[in-house]
Design an enzyme around this catalytic site. Structure first.
Site, PDB file in Angstrom:
ATOM      1  N   CYS A   1      41.055  40.874  46.046  1.00  0.00           N
ATOM      2  CA  CYS A   1      39.820  41.455  45.413  1.00  0.00           C
ATOM      3  C   CYS A   1      39.519  42.940  45.711  1.00  0.00           C
ATOM      4  O   CYS A   1      39.021  43.621  44.916  1.00  0.00           O
ATOM      5  CB  CYS A   1      38.550  40.749  45.832  1.00  0.00           C
ATOM      6  SG  CYS A   1      38.809  38.793  46.228  1.00  0.00           S
ATOM      7  N   ASP A   2      39.571  43.140  47.014  1.00  0.00           N
ATOM      8  CA  ASP A   2      39.073  44.478  47.294  1.00  0.00           C
ATOM      9  C   ASP A   2      40.314  45.691  47.958  1.00  0.00           C
ATOM     10  O   ASP A   2      39.699  46.529  48.021  1.00  0.00           O
ATOM     11  CB  ASP A   2      38.232  44.145  48.823  1.00  0.00           C
ATOM     12  CG  ASP A   2      37.075  43.201  48.210  1.00  0.00           C
ATOM     13  OD1 ASP A   2      36.662  43.224  47.233  1.00  0.00           O
ATOM     14  OD2 ASP A   2      36.697  42.437  49.233  1.00  0.00           O
TER      15      ASP A   2
ATOM     16  N   CYS B   1      39.565  39.083  51.393  1.00  0.00           N
ATOM     17  CA  CYS B   1      40.408  38.773  49.971  1.00  0.00           C
ATOM     18  C   CYS B   1      40.804  40.267  49.881  1.00  0.00           C
ATOM     19  O   CYS B   1      40.140  41.073  49.136  1.00  0.00           O
ATOM     20  CB  CYS B   1      39.380  38.604  48.875  1.00  0.00           C
ATOM     21  SG  CYS B   1      40.299  38.145  47.552  1.00  0.00           S
TER      22      CYS B   1
END
Ligand code: NAP
Length: 312
Positions: free
Chosen positions: A137-138, A134
């Site tokens: 997200c990261d 992801c």
């Protein structure tokens, strides 16, 4: 009479939000948490894009807080997964992996989707330490360092393009000589000076002691192997919606995601609602999943009040 008025399958942001709204509507929802209680956020680290947490929040903590909030209003959580549903009779009959059965008048499916992983020897060990599925997200944690993205579809192009905001360089490794991504996404990627492509190549392992330091590549044309230094490995090789328990009973789209009525969460069976990633392969964010969980709860509540089931 059914054991429960409404059962929710899945305990990620979609399931938890549905449980929150239904418990506050006095419908006493019962949540079967599924094989990954708390959902995909429990395998990420810091979540910085969920509103209301100016300092960020750890994924597992966010999910624990959501669960507590639901329990405060009377929702019940079972650490169990539903393995099959008999939709041929009402109330619906559920079978769980612990061998229990239960009945419900309405069902909310929030079973999510599972990211595909490559199954590399060191992949599991380095998940959360540079290996991610992801970028949204990261990605932020990869400022000024090179990262590798695997895949050749729209997700890979989207994630790779997003990562160029942070990384010094983004190298897309694809097993073919051309992409399957849409033309517009390909063109956008081709114009990006920070994006490079390695064609006809697969990643066969990821290196690193405590965090990712590189990947091992194999050229699929001549079989040669090489190492490539990078600080992150992002997989964008697709997701699989978690629909095994409903095998063929509910309508799905071409990619296998549950179909819902336009602008609602009603599925092809009356009294069955779907929310979160099991019915969404476009947005796939914790906040959009939570939003659709709220929609499912409201649709369910209104259905109990006699609102008709709309045609698909
Ligand atoms: P996808 O279209 O199925 O693409 C997956 C990619 O991963 C393919 O290039 C595939 O290679 C590769 N792949 C799969 N397994 C692999 C393996 N074991 N090793 C190496 N490579 C592997 O999945 P997606 O990109 O997630 O897209 C899913 C759906 O969502 C699509 O319909 C897409 O259009 C849509 N989507 C849309 C947007 C948007 O419009 N903004 C954004 C994201 C996704 P091959 O090409 O060789 O099969």
């Amino acid at each position: 009479m059914a054991d429960h008025r409404v059962v929710i399958l899945g305990s990620g942001p979609a399931g938890a939000t549905a449980a929150l709204y239904l418990s506050r509507a006095n419908l006493r929802p019962v949540v079967y948490e599924g094989i990954q209680p708390g959902g995909q956020l429990t395998i990420t680290t810091e979540v910085d894009n969920f509103p209301g947490f100016p300092e960020g929040v750890m994924g597992p903590e966010l999910m624990e807080r959501m669960k507590k909030q639901c329990e405060r209003f009377g929702a019940t959580f079972h650490w169990d997964a539903v393995t099959g549903v008999d939709f041929s009779q009402r109330p619906f009959r559920l079978a769980t992996s612990s061998g229990e059965t239960a009945e419900c008048d309405a069902l909310i499916i929030a079973t999510g989707a599972t990211a595909r992983w490559l199954g590399l020897p060191n992949e599991d060990r380095l998940k959360g330490y540079g290996v991610s599925a992801c970028a949204t997200c990261d990605g932020f944690f990869f400022q000024g360092v090179p990262v590798v993205v695997v895949g050749g579809g729209d997700s890979a192009m989207e994630e790779a393009t997003f990562l160029t905001r942070f990384a010094s360089k983004v190298i897309v490794v694809h097993r073919r000589g051309s992409l399957r991504a849409s033309k517009i996404m390909q063109e956008r990627a081709a114009r990006n000076p920070k994006l490079e492509f390695v064609w006809n190549t697969e990643v066969i392992d990821v290196h690193g002691d405590e965090k990712v330091s590189g990947v091992r590549l194999r050229n699929l044309v001549d079989g040669t192997e090489s190492d490539l230094e990078c600080a992150g490995l992002f997989l964008a090789i697709g997701h699989v919606p978690n629909v095994e328990a409903f095998a063929g009973a509910l309508e799905t789209d071409e990619a296998g995601y549950l179909r819902t009525h336009p602008r609602s969460t009603h599925t092809s069976i009356e009294g069955v609602f779907a929310c979160g990633d099991v019915q969404d392969h476009t947005y796939r964010q914790a906040i959009t999943a939570a939003g659709s969980g709220c929609m499912a709860a409201l649709d369910c509540e209104r259905w109990f009040e006699g609102n008709p089931w709309p045609p698909l």
